[in-house]
Design a protein around this motif. Structure first.
Motif, PDB file in Angstrom:
ATOM      1  N   GLY A  20       0.804  -1.213   0.000  1.00 33.66           N
ATOM      2  CA  GLY A  20       0.000   0.000   0.000  1.00 33.66           C
ATOM      3  C   GLY A  20       0.839   1.266   0.000  1.00 33.66           C
ATOM      4  N   LEU A  21       2.149   1.119  -0.163  1.00 36.65           N
ATOM      5  CA  LEU A  21       3.047   2.279  -0.180  1.00 36.65           C
ATOM      6  C   LEU A  21       3.270   2.757  -1.607  1.00 36.65           C
ATOM      7  CD1 LEU A  21       5.776   1.056   2.319  1.00 36.65           C
ATOM      8  CD2 LEU A  21       3.799   2.496   2.793  1.00 36.65           C
ATOM      9  N   MET A  22       3.219   4.056  -1.781  1.00 36.16           N
ATOM     10  CA  MET A  22       3.470   4.641  -3.098  1.00 36.16           C
ATOM     11  C   MET A  22       4.857   5.264  -3.098  1.00 36.16           C
ATOM     12  SD  MET A  22       0.813   3.844  -4.742  1.00 36.16           S
ATOM     13  CE  MET A  22       1.246   4.695  -6.227  1.00 36.16           C
ATOM     14  N   VAL A  23       5.748   4.698  -3.883  1.00 34.27           N
ATOM     15  CA  VAL A  23       7.094   5.234  -4.043  1.00 34.27           C
ATOM     16  C   VAL A  23       7.268   5.507  -5.531  1.00 34.27           C
ATOM     17  CG1 VAL A  23       9.563   4.856  -3.669  1.00 34.27           C
ATOM     18  CG2 VAL A  23       7.897   3.846  -2.091  1.00 34.27           C
ATOM     19  N   PRO A  24       7.124   6.777  -5.929  1.00 29.54           N
ATOM     20  CA  PRO A  24       7.202   7.094  -7.358  1.00 29.54           C
ATOM     21  C   PRO A  24       8.615   6.888  -7.892  1.00 29.54           C
ATOM     22  CG  PRO A  24       7.110   9.101  -6.046  1.00 29.54           C
ATOM     23  CD  PRO A  24       6.944   7.958  -5.098  1.00 29.54           C
ATOM     24  N   GLY A  25       8.746   6.021  -8.864  1.00 30.60           N
ATOM     25  CA  GLY A  25      10.054   5.714  -9.430  1.00 30.60           C
ATOM     26  C   GLY A  25      10.339   6.517 -10.685  1.00 30.60           C
ATOM     27  N   VAL A  26      11.610   6.813 -10.868  1.00 33.55           N
ATOM     28  CA  VAL A  26      12.066   7.509 -12.067  1.00 33.55           C
ATOM     29  C   VAL A  26      13.271   6.767 -12.630  1.00 33.55           C
ATOM     30  CG1 VAL A  26      11.233   9.773 -11.310  1.00 33.55           C
ATOM     31  CG2 VAL A  26      13.557   9.081 -10.766  1.00 33.55           C
ATOM     32  N   SER A  27      13.561   7.043 -13.891  1.00 33.92           N
ATOM     33  CA  SER A  27      14.734   6.468 -14.543  1.00 33.92           C
ATOM     34  C   SER A  27      15.611   7.613 -15.015  1.00 33.92           C
ATOM     35  CB  SER A  27      14.283   5.606 -15.732  1.00 33.92           C
ATOM     36  OG  SER A  27      15.405   5.054 -16.372  1.00 33.92           O
ATOM     37  N   ARG A  28      16.907   7.495 -14.752  1.00 35.35           N
ATOM     38  CA  ARG A  28      17.859   8.524 -15.164  1.00 35.35           C
ATOM     39  C   ARG A  28      19.014   7.885 -15.911  1.00 35.35           C
ATOM     40  NH1 ARG A  28      18.497  12.478  -9.922  1.00 35.35           N
ATOM     41  NH2 ARG A  28      16.287  12.900  -9.644  1.00 35.35           N
ATOM     42  N   GLU A  29      19.576   8.631 -16.825  1.00 33.31           N
ATOM     43  CA  GLU A  29      20.687   8.144 -17.638  1.00 33.31           C
ATOM     44  C   GLU A  29      21.890   7.737 -16.793  1.00 33.31           C
ATOM     45  OE1 GLU A  29      23.629  10.316 -20.692  1.00 33.31           O
ATOM     46  OE2 GLU A  29      21.515  10.441 -21.240  1.00 33.31           O
ATOM     47  N   GLU A  30      22.112   8.417 -15.678  1.00 33.67           N
ATOM     48  CA  GLU A  30      23.314   8.181 -14.873  1.00 33.67           C
ATOM     49  C   GLU A  30      23.228   6.975 -13.932  1.00 33.67           C
ATOM     50  OE1 GLU A  30      23.728  11.908 -12.849  1.00 33.67           O
ATOM     51  OE2 GLU A  30      21.664  11.825 -12.182  1.00 33.67           O
ATOM     52  N   GLN A  31      22.083   6.298 -13.878  1.00 32.39           N
ATOM     53  CA  GLN A  31      21.972   5.154 -12.977  1.00 32.39           C
ATOM     54  C   GLN A  31      22.667   3.934 -13.559  1.00 32.39           C
ATOM     55  OE1 GLN A  31      17.713   5.394 -12.833  1.00 32.39           O
ATOM     56  NE2 GLN A  31      17.443   3.447 -13.880  1.00 32.39           N
ATOM     57  N   ILE A  32      23.223   3.111 -12.672  1.00 32.21           N
ATOM     58  CA  ILE A  32      23.881   1.881 -13.104  1.00 32.21           C
ATOM     59  C   ILE A  32      22.878   0.731 -13.039  1.00 32.21           C
ATOM     60  CG2 ILE A  32      26.183   2.657 -12.417  1.00 32.21           C
ATOM     61  CD1 ILE A  32      25.934   0.873  -9.909  1.00 32.21           C
ATOM     62  N   ALA A  33      23.270  -0.404 -13.621  1.00 31.75           N
ATOM     63  CA  ALA A  33      22.390  -1.576 -13.643  1.00 31.75           C
ATOM     64  C   ALA A  33      22.129  -2.078 -12.234  1.00 31.75           C
ATOM     65  CB  ALA A  33      23.026  -2.685 -14.478  1.00 31.75           C
ATOM     66  N   LEU A  34      20.938  -2.606 -12.042  1.00 33.66           N
ATOM     67  CA  LEU A  34      20.585  -3.197 -10.750  1.00 33.66           C
ATOM     68  C   LEU A  34      21.444  -4.437 -10.490  1.00 33.66           C
ATOM     69  CD1 LEU A  34      16.719  -2.901 -10.861  1.00 33.66           C
ATOM     70  CD2 LEU A  34      18.272  -1.682  -9.324  1.00 33.66           C
ATOM     71  N   PRO A  35      21.677  -4.748  -9.225  1.00 32.72           N
ATOM     72  CA  PRO A  35      22.473  -5.933  -8.916  1.00 32.72           C
ATOM     73  C   PRO A  35      21.717  -7.210  -9.228  1.00 32.72           C
ATOM     74  CG  PRO A  35      21.609  -4.951  -6.914  1.00 32.72           C
ATOM     75  CD  PRO A  35      21.241  -4.035  -8.045  1.00 32.72           C
ATOM     76  N   GLY A  36      22.455  -8.206  -9.648  1.00 36.99           N
ATOM     77  CA  GLY A  36      21.890  -9.530  -9.867  1.00 36.99           C
ATOM     78  C   GLY A  36      22.341 -10.442  -8.744  1.00 36.99           C
ATOM     79  N   SER A  37      22.073 -11.704  -8.884  1.00 41.82           N
ATOM     80  CA  SER A  37      22.513 -12.645  -7.854  1.00 41.82           C
ATOM     81  C   SER A  37      23.927 -13.118  -8.168  1.00 41.82           C
ATOM     82  CB  SER A  37      21.562 -13.835  -7.774  1.00 41.82           C
ATOM     83  OG  SER A  37      21.513 -14.486  -9.025  1.00 41.82           O
ATOM     84  N   LEU A  38      24.632 -13.530  -7.144  1.00 39.67           N
ATOM     85  CA  LEU A  38      25.983 -14.059  -7.306  1.00 39.67           C
ATOM     86  C   LEU A  38      25.951 -15.555  -7.014  1.00 39.67           C
ATOM     87  CD1 LEU A  38      28.060 -11.356  -5.406  1.00 39.67           C
ATOM     88  CD2 LEU A  38      27.925 -11.695  -7.876  1.00 39.67           C
ATOM     89  N   PRO A  39      26.586 -16.341  -7.876  1.00 42.44           N
ATOM     90  CA  PRO A  39      26.617 -17.778  -7.588  1.00 42.44           C
ATOM     91  C   PRO A  39      27.543 -18.050  -6.402  1.00 42.44           C
ATOM     92  CG  PRO A  39      27.954 -17.271  -9.516  1.00 42.44           C
ATOM     93  CD  PRO A  39      27.272 -15.998  -9.112  1.00 42.44           C
ATOM     94  N   PRO A  40      27.227 -19.050  -5.598  1.00 39.88           N
ATOM     95  CA  PRO A  40      28.127 -19.400  -4.488  1.00 39.88           C
ATOM     96  C   PRO A  40      29.492 -19.780  -5.042  1.00 39.88           C
ATOM     97  CG  PRO A  40      26.071 -20.642  -4.372  1.00 39.88           C
ATOM     98  CD  PRO A  40      26.076 -19.917  -5.675  1.00 39.88           C
ATOM     99  N   ALA A  41      30.530 -19.390  -4.339  1.00 32.59           N
ATOM    100  CA  ALA A  41      31.890 -19.694  -4.787  1.00 32.59           C
ATOM    101  C   ALA A  41      32.765 -19.989  -3.580  1.00 32.59           C
ATOM    102  CB  ALA A  41      32.455 -18.517  -5.565  1.00 32.59           C
ATOM    103  N   VAL A  42      33.735 -20.875  -3.775  1.00 33.10           N
ATOM    104  CA  VAL A  42      34.737 -21.146  -2.757  1.00 33.10           C
ATOM    105  C   VAL A  42      35.906 -20.217  -3.054  1.00 33.10           C
ATOM    106  CG1 VAL A  42      36.299 -22.866  -1.789  1.00 33.10           C
ATOM    107  CG2 VAL A  42      34.003 -23.535  -2.519  1.00 33.10           C
ATOM    108  N   LEU A  43      36.273 -19.422  -2.063  1.00 27.99           N
ATOM    109  CA  LEU A  43      37.320 -18.430  -2.247  1.00 27.99           C
ATOM    110  C   LEU A  43      38.532 -18.771  -1.387  1.00 27.99           C
ATOM    111  CD1 LEU A  43      34.970 -15.316  -2.051  1.00 27.99           C
ATOM    112  CD2 LEU A  43      35.805 -16.453  -4.110  1.00 27.99           C
TER     113      LEU A  43
END
Length: 184
Positions: free
Chosen positions: A119-142
């Motif tokens: 029920g929350l209204m958060v008006p979203g906008v898009s701008r040229e300077e924004q970077i890509a949203l994060p995706g998921s990272l596969p599990p890794a042994v480091l």
């Protein structure tokens, strides 16, 4: 925002944890201005939580530098509220950019609530300077890893370990010499 000694590492650069904290605090202040801040959510036993974050660093500011942070919400997805941030130095040059996925959580049972059901209204906008949203990272042994238990001082106002604290853990896996020679 001024980079002071409490926000800097031993080489005088803004700590990664401080960078994420500043982005999170700017988002909180903007959420308050939009009417969806912590104070309003508390009345409904809800809170904001960051689930994923991506940061692109052009340069970390140093002690004594002042930077300006600008943040804005993106269009809500089915599951999350994207939020973007850009930090600039005093000349207007970009220092770093961030993109984060935020959730609304039920504070009583610790479950997420989908944007369409809050029920929350958060008006979203898009701008040229924004970077890509994060995706998921596969599990890794480091090579550099250890198991740690969350300590009281690492808990945030929501009673869980903040995303910013994970960067402290990561930094501690490497000696100071490594950080001196490999700034983010």
């Amino acid at each position: 925002e001024l980079v002071n000694t409490s926000r800097a590492d031993c080489f005088g650069r803004l700590r990664p944890e401080a960078m994420l904290s500043l982005m999170q605090e700017a988002a909180g202040m903007h959420g308050h201005a939009l009417g969806v801040g912590r104070d309003m959510l508390n009345t409904r036993h809800l809170f904001w939580a960051v689930i994923r974050q991506r940061v692109q660093i052009d340069r970390l500011p140093v002690i004594g530098e002042t930077m300006t942070l600008e943040t804005w919400p993106g269009e809500a997805t089915r599951a999350a509220y994207p939020r973007y941030t850009v930090a600039r130095d005093q000349t207007g040059k970009v220092l770093f950019r961030g993109a984060a996925l935020w959730l609304i959580m039920d504070g009583d049972n610790r479950t997420m609530i989908l944007p369409g059901k809050t029920g929350l209204m958060v008006p979203g906008v898009s701008r040229e300077e924004q970077i890509a949203l994060p995706g998921s990272l596969p599990p890794a042994v480091l090579d550099h890893q250890e198991t740690r238990t969350v300590r009281y001082s690492e808990l945030d106002a929501n009673g869980h370990m903040s995303n910013t604290r994970y960067l402290n853990w990561l930094e501690d896996l490497f000696p100071a010499q490594y950080h001196r020679d490999h700034p983010l």
